[in-house]
Write a protein that holds these residues in place. Structure first.
Motif, PDB file in Angstrom:
ATOM      1  N   ALA A   1      33.535 -61.795 -46.099  1.00  0.00           N
ATOM      2  CA  ALA A   1      33.291 -60.453 -46.620  1.00  0.00           C
ATOM      3  C   ALA A   1      31.855 -60.325 -47.106  1.00  0.00           C
ATOM      4  CB  ALA A   1      34.266 -60.141 -47.743  1.00  0.00           C
ATOM      5  N   ARG A   2      31.328 -59.130 -47.048  1.00  0.00           N
ATOM      6  CA  ARG A   2      29.986 -58.842 -47.564  1.00  0.00           C
ATOM      7  C   ARG A   2      29.992 -58.852 -49.091  1.00  0.00           C
ATOM      8  NH1 ARG A   2      25.860 -55.354 -45.632  1.00  0.00           N
ATOM      9  NH2 ARG A   2      24.071 -55.528 -47.042  1.00  0.00           N
ATOM     10  N   GLY A   3      31.077 -58.457 -49.689  1.00  0.00           N
ATOM     11  CA  GLY A   3      31.191 -58.441 -51.134  1.00  0.00           C
ATOM     12  C   GLY A   3      32.643 -58.216 -51.533  1.00  0.00           C
ATOM     13  N   PRO A   4      33.013 -58.481 -52.769  1.00  0.00           N
ATOM     14  CA  PRO A   4      32.150 -59.073 -53.797  1.00  0.00           C
ATOM     15  C   PRO A   4      32.034 -60.590 -53.681  1.00  0.00           C
ATOM     16  CG  PRO A   4      34.326 -58.674 -54.685  1.00  0.00           C
ATOM     17  CD  PRO A   4      34.350 -58.141 -53.284  1.00  0.00           C
ATOM     18  N   LEU A   5      32.896 -61.209 -52.834  1.00  0.00           N
ATOM     19  CA  LEU A   5      32.865 -62.646 -52.610  1.00  0.00           C
ATOM     20  C   LEU A   5      32.929 -62.912 -51.110  1.00  0.00           C
ATOM     21  CD1 LEU A   5      35.451 -63.769 -55.341  1.00  0.00           C
ATOM     22  CD2 LEU A   5      32.970 -64.014 -55.459  1.00  0.00           C
ATOM     23  N   PRO A   6      32.348 -64.008 -50.637  1.00  0.00           N
ATOM     24  CA  PRO A   6      32.348 -64.303 -49.200  1.00  0.00           C
ATOM     25  C   PRO A   6      33.674 -64.887 -48.723  1.00  0.00           C
ATOM     26  CG  PRO A   6      31.176 -66.021 -50.371  1.00  0.00           C
ATOM     27  CD  PRO A   6      31.535 -64.979 -51.406  1.00  0.00           C
TER      28      PRO A   6
END
Length: 359
Positions: free
Chosen positions: A146-151
């Motif tokens: 994911a780009r955010g909030p965590l990979p």
């Protein structure tokens, strides 16, 4: 790899973190040659799965037919339906309900789940919590972080859903889990069947797991063979398309979630999984608007039905003697239509064990 554990169902809430979301916003873009640009989704699911990792906590939206934060002893079957690149989980949730009703399955004994993998552009104009997971474009389709909030990998999100279903305190009588998808969702399901690492949480509890892969643009191959003009797997000339074997089309440059296992290990696990491939008999347009037309996709065939037939022959040739735990069905007269594919006789047989699907 990012570790996960079963989350809790949270209700949707507003937060002052909208400003942080804007930092992740990006304009719509063309992610595949010849494909339309992405547009923001109309609706975001209001149920939440909380995913805790050593790096922090993130929230993931999904639709649920039951409150899975409390014990559901009557549930014996869970059906997870993954949306396509439009990320319209609400539409696929309704399709899952239609399939359940068409199969005359007991709604009380069936849990329907429609996860929603958001793109950053879905949140740029919304006041949503900053901890809501979002991906760049359709990177979620290949298991990217994911780009955010965590990979967090999109596959790790599916692992978290699996972990919740494996909780015998919540689902003491669960016996069947089906993971189904059409088009882009079919791509996710096929690659997750290759990549998934935490299914022992289900199988160890005696829960059978099945995958339904309907009309994806492409498949993940395990070596450098691709179908020739006759649709038979043969060594592919990389000079025609240097990227033909890059993930998600092949085994090169796999994302971190699955680069810890060799192609041979991934294939052995995949071949042993129960997979039903469904191909629309009329999904044969090589110029269809959302068909992947990159050279890596074209190396698999000119259109979806041909690509599906070639991939199944490829798997059969590599796993003879009846050892392949997979089946292939053409749905006559149906084109690129998720509702008709996932409510077809063979989809209902795969998802709900109904009768009427001819071999």
């Amino acid at each position: 790899m990012t570790s996960t554990r079963s989350g809790r169902l949270w209700t949707r809430c507003a937060t002052a973190g909208a400003a942080l979301l804007l930092a992740f916003a990006q304009p719509a873009r063309a992610d595949d040659a010849g494909m339309p640009r992405l547009k923001p989704v109309a609706t975001i699911a209001d149920a939440r799965l909380t995913i805790d990792t050593p790096q922090g906590r993130a929230e993931f939206p999904l639709y649920l037919s039951k409150d899975w934060s409390v014990p559901q002893p009557q549930v014996t079957r869970a059906v997870i339906v993954v949306h396509g690149r439009l990320r319209n989980a609400d539409v696929y949730f309704r399709t899952a309900q239609m399939a359940r009703d068409a199969a005359h399955a007991d709604p009380d004994a069936t849990l329907l789940i429609a996860p929603q993998f958001l793109a950053t552009l879905d949140l740029s104009a919304r006041d949503e919590p900053a901890d809501l997971l979002r991906w760049s474009g359709d990177a979620w389709m290949g298991g990217e972080a994911a780009r955010g909030p965590l990979p967090i990998s999109s596959y790790a999100v599916l692992d978290a859903i699996v972990a919740r279903l494996a909780d015998r305190k919540l689902f003491p009588n669960l016996r069947h889990v089906v993971i189904a998808g059409h088009s882009g969702g079919g791509q996710v399901v096929q690659r997750y069947a290759v990549a998934a690492r935490d299914l022992a949480a289900l199988t160890g509890e005696g829960i059978d797991v099945r995958y339904v892969v309907a009309n994806p643009s492409t498949y993940a191959y395990f070596d450098a063979q691709r179908p020739n003009a006759q649709g038979i797997a043969a060594p592919f000339d990389a000079a025609q398309c240097p990227s033909f074997n890059q993930w998600k089309y092949g085994m090169d440059n796999r994302p971190p979630y699955l680069d810890d296992r060799s192609p041979a290990q991934l294939e052995a696990t995949y071949a042993a999984r129960r997979i039903d491939y469904l191909a629309g008999g009329a999904d044969v347009d090589p110029q269809q608007s959302v068909l992947d037309k990159t050279c890596a996709a074209e190396a698999q065939g000119s259109q979806r039905l041909a690509r599906a037939q070639a991939y199944y022959r490829y798997m059969q040739s590599r796993h003879p003697d009846g050892l392949l735990m997979q089946s292939f069905h053409v749905v006559p007269g149906v084109g690129h239509d998720g509702e008709r594919m996932l409510t077809s006789a063979c989809a209902l047989a795969a998802m709900f064990d109904t009768k009427g699907c001819e071999p």
